[in-house]
Motif scaffolding. Structure first.
Motif, PDB file in Angstrom:
ATOM      1  N   CYS A   1      10.130   1.677   6.718  1.00  0.00           N
ATOM      2  CA  CYS A   1       8.992   1.795   7.642  1.00  0.00           C
ATOM      3  C   CYS A   1       7.815   2.258   6.801  1.00  0.00           C
ATOM      4  O   CYS A   1       7.705   3.446   6.482  1.00  0.00           O
ATOM      5  N   ALA A   2       6.958   1.331   6.409  1.00  0.00           N
ATOM      6  CA  ALA A   2       5.867   1.645   5.495  1.00  0.00           C
ATOM      7  C   ALA A   2       4.874   2.666   6.053  1.00  0.00           C
ATOM      8  O   ALA A   2       4.509   3.609   5.351  1.00  0.00           O
ATOM      9  N   PRO A   3       4.406   2.533   7.318  1.00  0.00           N
ATOM     10  CA  PRO A   3       3.422   3.502   7.810  1.00  0.00           C
ATOM     11  C   PRO A   3       3.931   4.948   7.806  1.00  0.00           C
ATOM     12  O   PRO A   3       3.156   5.882   7.641  1.00  0.00           O
ATOM     13  N   LYS A   4       5.246   5.129   7.981  1.00  0.00           N
ATOM     14  CA  LYS A   4       5.825   6.479   7.986  1.00  0.00           C
ATOM     15  C   LYS A   4       6.447   6.841   6.633  1.00  0.00           C
ATOM     16  O   LYS A   4       7.072   7.889   6.506  1.00  0.00           O
ATOM     17  N   ASN A   5       6.274   5.959   5.656  1.00  0.00           N
ATOM     18  CA  ASN A   5       6.798   6.176   4.309  1.00  0.00           C
ATOM     19  C   ASN A   5       8.304   6.414   4.315  1.00  0.00           C
ATOM     20  O   ASN A   5       8.832   7.176   3.503  1.00  0.00           O
ATOM     21  N   ASN A   6       9.000   5.757   5.220  1.00  0.00           N
ATOM     22  CA  ASN A   6      10.441   5.927   5.380  1.00  0.00           C
ATOM     23  C   ASN A   6      11.178   4.958   4.461  1.00  0.00           C
ATOM     24  O   ASN A   6      11.108   3.742   4.639  1.00  0.00           O
ATOM     25  N   GLN A   7      11.865   5.485   3.467  1.00  0.00           N
ATOM     26  CA  GLN A   7      12.669   4.741   2.507  1.00  0.00           C
ATOM     27  C   GLN A   7      11.850   3.862   1.567  1.00  0.00           C
ATOM     28  O   GLN A   7      12.399   3.018   0.852  1.00  0.00           O
ATOM     29  N   VAL A   8      10.537   4.085   1.524  1.00  0.00           N
ATOM     30  CA  VAL A   8       9.681   3.315   0.620  1.00  0.00           C
ATOM     31  C   VAL A   8      10.027   3.638  -0.830  1.00  0.00           C
ATOM     32  O   VAL A   8      10.077   2.741  -1.685  1.00  0.00           O
ATOM     33  N   ASP A   9      10.279   4.926  -1.127  1.00  0.00           N
ATOM     34  CA  ASP A   9      10.625   5.303  -2.500  1.00  0.00           C
ATOM     35  C   ASP A   9      11.972   4.697  -2.916  1.00  0.00           C
ATOM     36  O   ASP A   9      12.174   4.343  -4.092  1.00  0.00           O
ATOM     37  N   ILE A  10      12.875   4.548  -1.954  1.00  0.00           N
ATOM     38  CA  ILE A  10      14.172   3.924  -2.258  1.00  0.00           C
ATOM     39  C   ILE A  10      13.966   2.450  -2.634  1.00  0.00           C
ATOM     40  O   ILE A  10      14.583   1.941  -3.584  1.00  0.00           O
ATOM     41  N   LEU A  11      13.086   1.763  -1.908  1.00  0.00           N
ATOM     42  CA  LEU A  11      12.805   0.363  -2.232  1.00  0.00           C
ATOM     43  C   LEU A  11      12.176   0.261  -3.621  1.00  0.00           C
ATOM     44  O   LEU A  11      12.552  -0.627  -4.411  1.00  0.00           O
ATOM     45  N   THR A  12      11.240   1.139  -3.933  1.00  0.00           N
ATOM     46  CA  THR A  12      10.603   1.117  -5.259  1.00  0.00           C
ATOM     47  C   THR A  12      11.642   1.299  -6.357  1.00  0.00           C
ATOM     48  O   THR A  12      11.664   0.550  -7.349  1.00  0.00           O
ATOM     49  N   SER A  13      12.529   2.284  -6.188  1.00  0.00           N
ATOM     50  CA  SER A  13      13.579   2.518  -7.187  1.00  0.00           C
ATOM     51  C   SER A  13      14.514   1.323  -7.306  1.00  0.00           C
ATOM     52  O   SER A  13      14.956   0.967  -8.404  1.00  0.00           O
ATOM     53  N   THR A  14      14.821   0.706  -6.167  1.00  0.00           N
ATOM     54  CA  THR A  14      15.705  -0.466  -6.167  1.00  0.00           C
ATOM     55  C   THR A  14      15.086  -1.613  -6.942  1.00  0.00           C
ATOM     56  O   THR A  14      15.755  -2.295  -7.736  1.00  0.00           O
ATOM     57  N   ILE A  15      13.805  -1.837  -6.738  1.00  0.00           N
ATOM     58  CA  ILE A  15      13.103  -2.905  -7.466  1.00  0.00           C
ATOM     59  C   ILE A  15      13.143  -2.629  -8.969  1.00  0.00           C
ATOM     60  O   ILE A  15      13.509  -3.501  -9.767  1.00  0.00           O
ATOM     61  N   ILE A  16      12.780  -1.423  -9.360  1.00  0.00           N
ATOM     62  CA  ILE A  16      12.710  -1.074 -10.783  1.00  0.00           C
ATOM     63  C   ILE A  16      14.081  -1.190 -11.437  1.00  0.00           C
ATOM     64  O   ILE A  16      14.195  -1.603 -12.597  1.00  0.00           O
ATOM     65  N   ARG A  17      15.119  -0.860 -10.707  1.00  0.00           N
ATOM     66  CA  ARG A  17      16.474  -0.919 -11.258  1.00  0.00           C
ATOM     67  C   ARG A  17      16.844  -2.343 -11.699  1.00  0.00           C
ATOM     68  O   ARG A  17      17.692  -2.527 -12.578  1.00  0.00           O
TER      69      ARG A  17
ATOM     70  N   ASN B   1       0.823  -1.211   0.000  1.00  0.00           N
ATOM     71  CA  ASN B   1       0.000   0.000   0.000  1.00  0.00           C
ATOM     72  C   ASN B   1       0.858   1.262   0.000  1.00  0.00           C
ATOM     73  O   ASN B   1       0.559   2.241  -0.692  1.00  0.00           O
ATOM     74  N   ALA B   2       1.937   1.243   0.782  1.00  0.00           N
ATOM     75  CA  ALA B   2       2.808   2.416   0.868  1.00  0.00           C
ATOM     76  C   ALA B   2       3.489   2.702  -0.464  1.00  0.00           C
ATOM     77  O   ALA B   2       3.625   3.861  -0.865  1.00  0.00           O
ATOM     78  N   MET B   3       3.927   1.667  -1.163  1.00  0.00           N
ATOM     79  CA  MET B   3       4.588   1.874  -2.449  1.00  0.00           C
ATOM     80  C   MET B   3       3.612   2.395  -3.502  1.00  0.00           C
ATOM     81  O   MET B   3       3.966   3.227  -4.334  1.00  0.00           O
ATOM     82  N   VAL B   4       2.370   1.907  -3.456  1.00  0.00           N
ATOM     83  CA  VAL B   4       1.357   2.383  -4.398  1.00  0.00           C
ATOM     84  C   VAL B   4       0.922   3.810  -4.058  1.00  0.00           C
ATOM     85  O   VAL B   4       0.612   4.606  -4.933  1.00  0.00           O
ATOM     86  N   GLY B   5       0.895   4.119  -2.762  1.00  0.00           N
ATOM     87  CA  GLY B   5       0.462   5.450  -2.342  1.00  0.00           C
ATOM     88  C   GLY B   5      -1.002   5.519  -1.997  1.00  0.00           C
ATOM     89  O   GLY B   5      -1.545   6.590  -1.725  1.00  0.00           O
ATOM     90  N   ARG B   6      -1.667   4.368  -1.974  1.00  0.00           N
ATOM     91  CA  ARG B   6      -3.063   4.291  -1.543  1.00  0.00           C
ATOM     92  C   ARG B   6      -3.381   2.851  -1.205  1.00  0.00           C
ATOM     93  O   ARG B   6      -2.611   1.937  -1.501  1.00  0.00           O
ATOM     94  N   LYS B   7      -4.546   2.643  -0.585  1.00  0.00           N
ATOM     95  CA  LYS B   7      -4.909   1.306  -0.114  1.00  0.00           C
ATOM     96  C   LYS B   7      -5.376   0.434  -1.278  1.00  0.00           C
ATOM     97  O   LYS B   7      -6.368   0.751  -1.941  1.00  0.00           O
ATOM     98  N   VAL B   8      -4.666  -0.638  -1.525  1.00  0.00           N
ATOM     99  CA  VAL B   8      -5.082  -1.628  -2.514  1.00  0.00           C
ATOM    100  C   VAL B   8      -5.147  -3.025  -1.900  1.00  0.00           C
ATOM    101  O   VAL B   8      -5.635  -3.954  -2.526  1.00  0.00           O
ATOM    102  N   ALA B   9      -4.636  -3.169  -0.676  1.00  0.00           N
ATOM    103  CA  ALA B   9      -4.657  -4.456   0.019  1.00  0.00           C
ATOM    104  C   ALA B   9      -5.049  -4.216   1.467  1.00  0.00           C
ATOM    105  O   ALA B   9      -4.602  -3.248   2.087  1.00  0.00           O
ATOM    106  N   ILE B  10      -5.894  -5.080   2.019  1.00  0.00           N
ATOM    107  CA  ILE B  10      -6.293  -4.891   3.411  1.00  0.00           C
ATOM    108  C   ILE B  10      -5.138  -5.263   4.329  1.00  0.00           C
ATOM    109  O   ILE B  10      -4.260  -6.056   3.971  1.00  0.00           O
ATOM    110  N   THR B  11      -5.137  -4.669   5.505  1.00  0.00           N
ATOM    111  CA  THR B  11      -4.077  -4.919   6.474  1.00  0.00           C
ATOM    112  C   THR B  11      -4.686  -5.214   7.840  1.00  0.00           C
ATOM    113  O   THR B  11      -5.802  -4.805   8.144  1.00  0.00           O
ATOM    114  N   SER B  12      -3.944  -5.916   8.651  1.00  0.00           N
ATOM    115  CA  SER B  12      -4.368  -6.255  10.005  1.00  0.00           C
ATOM    116  C   SER B  12      -3.157  -6.748  10.762  1.00  0.00           C
ATOM    117  O   SER B  12      -2.182  -7.205  10.158  1.00  0.00           O
ATOM    118  N   ASP B  13      -3.200  -6.662  12.088  1.00  0.00           N
ATOM    119  CA  ASP B  13      -2.099  -7.207  12.876  1.00  0.00           C
ATOM    120  C   ASP B  13      -2.295  -8.695  13.143  1.00  0.00           C
ATOM    121  O   ASP B  13      -1.522  -9.310  13.861  1.00  0.00           O
TER     122      ASP B  13
END
Length: 308
Positions: free
Chosen positions: A162-178, A34-46
């Motif tokens: 840290c997905a809830p705080k959007n910490n380094q999520v963009d770095i992971l996305t770029s790493t995947i695409i690379r 969800n964090a990488m997409v920027g909106r909710k596309v999958a449900i979450t729960s603990d």
């Protein structure tokens, strides 16, 4: 499902591909997706075993397009449903360009992780380690975690997030695409998921049930959409009428969901309705029914009917 997020002309260096997001139950896979997409596309729960479907979420950036394949958590199956979920995970690893293994920062690497890694290695594609939930530990503990993960396998990359705080999520996305091949987009640039609205609505209802029922019977819940009708209110504003069924396995579970004088079912319906309205941007009338589908997690015919 689409969202207005059209990009300009695709550059020559554009990359696109599929990345399977895998990990043990409750490793933070759906929250990360969800964090990488920027909106909710999958449900979450603990609660572990929340994800029960293969969800393809789509992230388009200036660098490329990543189709993220969010998978159920891998665990030793106790039911036929568990076996089928395991098969889903194995199938998701067979035809992707990259695998992202999620390791919760606050948990030790265990046998389940190593089993999943052995499966991933058979795909012979780059494997990226994503250390999730880094907000639960300090910097010194994170350094130790990176060392621990490095000793498990020579991963192509290790990215703490840290997905809830959007910490380094963009770095992971770029790493995947690379790690993807050069390619034009594989989906429309404004798409964010390949799931139908009906599937997402049923999942939002199940998410509300997981939240309201806590530990009482989360794994016994399944949701089907019986009818959806687009209409208008007396004020001529758009209204979506939804009739849905919550399936449980026993009579006693039906009583738990309904609650005293129907109070708990109303709470589930209210929470689900708000979530669906936020998701669709339209007013919703939601009617929930509770059905007993005896031992559906072990019944092949019922699993087929419920879409598993």
């Amino acid at each position: 499902m689409k969202e207005n997020n059209m990009l300009g002309e695709v550059p020559e260096h554009y990359r696109a591909g599929f990345a399977s997001i895998v990990g043990r139950p409750n490793a933070g896979k759906s929250t990360l997706t969800n964090a990488m997409v920027g909106r909710k596309v999958a449900i979450t729960s603990d609660r572990p075993e929340t994800t029960r479907r293969i969800i393809r979420a789509i992230v388009s950036t200036d660098e490329g397009q990543a189709i993220l394949v969010d998978t159920p958590g891998m665990h030793r199956p106790r039911t036929l449903l568990g076996e089928r979920l395991g098969d889903m995970v194995r199938d998701s690893l067979s035809d992707v360009d990259v695998i992202v293994m999620c390791f919760p920062a606050n948990e030790k690497v265990g046998p389940g992780d190593r089993y999943l890694l052995d499966l991933a290695l058979k795909s012979r594609v780059p494997i990226i380690a994503a250390i999730t939930k880094i907000d639960t530990i300090n910097k010194e503990e994170l350094a130790e975690k990176i060392v621990e993960i490095s000793a498990v396998h020579d991963f192509s990359e290790i990215v703490p997030v840290c997905a809830p705080k959007n910490n380094q999520v963009d770095i992971l996305t770029s790493t995947i695409i690379r790690h993807f091949p050069l390619s034009p987009p594989l989906y429309p640039l404004d798409a964010v998921s390949d799931q139908s609205e009906e599937t997402l609505i049923s999942e939002l209802i199940r998410e509300a049930g997981l939240e309201k029922l806590r530990q009482e019977l989360p794994h016994s819940l399944a949701v089907t959409i019986d009818e959806m009708q687009e209409t208008t209110t007396p004020q001529k504003t758009p209204l979506l009428k939804i009739h849905a069924s919550i399936h449980v396995e026993r009579d006693s579970q039906k009583g738990i969901i309904i609650g005293k004088k129907g109070a708990r079912l109303r709470e589930i319906g209210s929470q689900a309705r708000h979530a669906i309205e936020n998701f669709l941007g339209v007013r919703v009338y939601l009617m929930l029914h509770v059905k007993i589908s005896k031992d559906w997690q072990r019944n092949p015919k019922m699993l087929d009917r419920l879409g598993f």
